[in-house]
Write an enzyme that holds these catalytic residues in place. Sequence first.
Site, short mmCIF file in Angstrom:
data_model
loop_
_atom_site.label_atom_id
_atom_site.label_comp_id
_atom_site.label_asym_id
_atom_site.label_seq_id
_atom_site.Cartn_x
_atom_site.Cartn_y
_atom_site.Cartn_z
N SER A 140 -4.91 -9.38 13.35
CA SER A 140 -3.97 -8.31 12.84
C SER A 140 -4.03 -8.56 11.24
CB SER A 140 -2.45 -9.20 13.15
OG SER A 140 -1.54 -8.65 12.18
N HIS A 141 -3.33 -7.58 10.57
CA HIS A 141 -3.37 -7.67 9.13
C HIS A 141 -2.51 -9.06 8.51
CE1 HIS A 141 -5.32 -3.87 9.40
NE2 HIS A 141 -5.47 -3.83 8.00
N SER A 142 -1.65 -9.57 9.27
CA SER A 142 -0.83 -10.55 8.88
C SER A 142 -0.82 -11.98 9.77
CB SER A 142 0.83 -9.94 8.98
OG SER A 142 1.71 -10.92 9.24
N ASP A 151 -3.62 -4.50 15.57
CA ASP A 151 -2.52 -4.02 15.00
C ASP A 151 -2.63 -2.57 14.41
OD1 ASP A 151 -3.49 -4.80 12.68
OD2 ASP A 151 -1.81 -6.02 11.90
#
Lengths: 212, 234
Positions: free
Chosen positions: B9-11, B67
Site C-alpha cells: 500500500s501507499h500508506s 492499493d
Amino acid sequence: MSCTTQHVIAAMRSAVNSVSEHRDELVELDRAIGDGDHGENMERGFLAVRNQLEITVPESPAATLKSVATSLISSVGGASGPLFGTAFLRASTAVGDAETLDGPTVAAALRAALDGVVARGKAEREDKTMVDALAPAAEAAEAASATAGSAPAAVLRAAAEAAETGARTTVSLIAKKGRASYLGDRSAGHLDPGARSVVLLLNAFADVTGAE
Amino acid sequence: MRVGLVIVSHSGALSEGVVELVGQMAPEVRVNTAGGTQDGGVGTDFEATSAALAAAETGAGVVLLYDLGSARMTAELAVESLAEPNTAVVVEAPLVEGAVAAAVAAQNEDDLEAVARAAEQSAGAGSPEESAETAATSAAEGASVATRAERELTLENEVGLHARPAALLARSLTGLEAAVTVSFGESTADARSVLGVMGLGARKGDRIGLRATGQDAESAVRRITELVERDFDE
C-alpha cells in the site's frame, strides 16, 4: 568503436548530471499534469545511482546497468521507480555477458527496456507516457544499428533524436495512464515528464559515447 | 503450511488496517505489510515489499494485494526479482475484499492458485441473489448424488453475521461437496463468500435461512446449525 564498461559508467554519471540540471524543469512539467514530484524523485534516484557506482565499481556493462536499476528501484518512489528500474534491469539482461557493447547490442538493450516498461506499466503508445519517447527511440536504434559499421554512439544519437520527436508528440495527447489521466482533456497541452526524462537520459548517453 | 499474504500500500496505516481486519477472520494466516515509504511518507517501497514477501513465504507461496497503480508495479517487480517467481502471485482485486477472501481461503489451507482466485473473484461478492444462486448451482453440478437440505435459524450471538462469524461460517464448509446459500430478508448470499454473508446484514435476533444442495448438503446445514447454536463461540 564499441562501448566498454568504463563508457557505460561514464554514460550513467552523465545521466546523473543531466537529471540534476533539469530537476526544476521536470518538477514544472509534472506540476502541470501530475503530482509535481517527478523531478525530485528522479534526482534522488540518480544521486543514489552515483553513490552506488562509487561504492562498488561494476565489472561489466550488464553489472553497471543492473546497479543502476537497483538504485532506481530502491530510491525513486512513485511509479517512475519500478518503470525506470525495470527498463535498466531488462537492458542489463539483454546485454548479457558482453564485455563491450556494439551498435546492435545497444539497440537490443533499448528494445528490451521498452518491452519491460510496456509490460510493467501496461501503457501503449499515445497514452502520453514515457513509452511515447522510448518506443520510437528503440525503433530508431534498430534502424541505425542495421547500417553496416554503425557505432554505439550513432545508435544512441539516433535513439535520442527519435525520443525527442516522440516526446514532443505527447504535448497534444490526452493522458490515459497514471495521475495525469485523472485530468482527462485538461492533460492535453503539456509535455509528459516521463517522456522528457527518457530524452534527457538518451541525450546524456549519446553525448558521452560520442565524445570518446 | 498456509499461503501467506502481502499487502502493498501507499500508506502504512492503510495496510495495517487491512491486516487488523483480516486477522479477525483468518487468525492463522501470515499477513505482512509494505505500506508507505521508509521515512513514513506516502508511497511504495520496493525493499520493504521484497522483505515482506520473503517473510510471508512459509513454503505454500504468497499472494500479494495492492492499493493503487504503482503499488502493483512494485509488487510485480518484487515477484519478478524472486529466485522462483512462480511461488508468488500479484492479484487484481479490490484491496479489502480481496484480502479478506484470500485470507479465508488461505486459512482453509487452499493452495496458491485457489487463494489467488478467491481474491480475484471477490469483487462480485455480496451481490444480489441471482449470482449467489448461480454460484451455488454451478458448485452443486459436480456432486454425484444431489440432495437438498433447508433450515431456518435464529441468530442469538451478539454481533450477528459480522466479520468473524461470517468467516467461521464460510470455513465450516471446508471439504464439503455442497452448494450452500444463506438468506436473510430479501437477500441471499453464497455461504462460502465471507463478504456476501456479511453483506446480508443479519443481526442478533434475526432469522436466517439455509439452503444446501449436493451430496454433503445435510452435513453443511448441520455444521452451520451447530455454529449458530454455539453462538459462534463468542
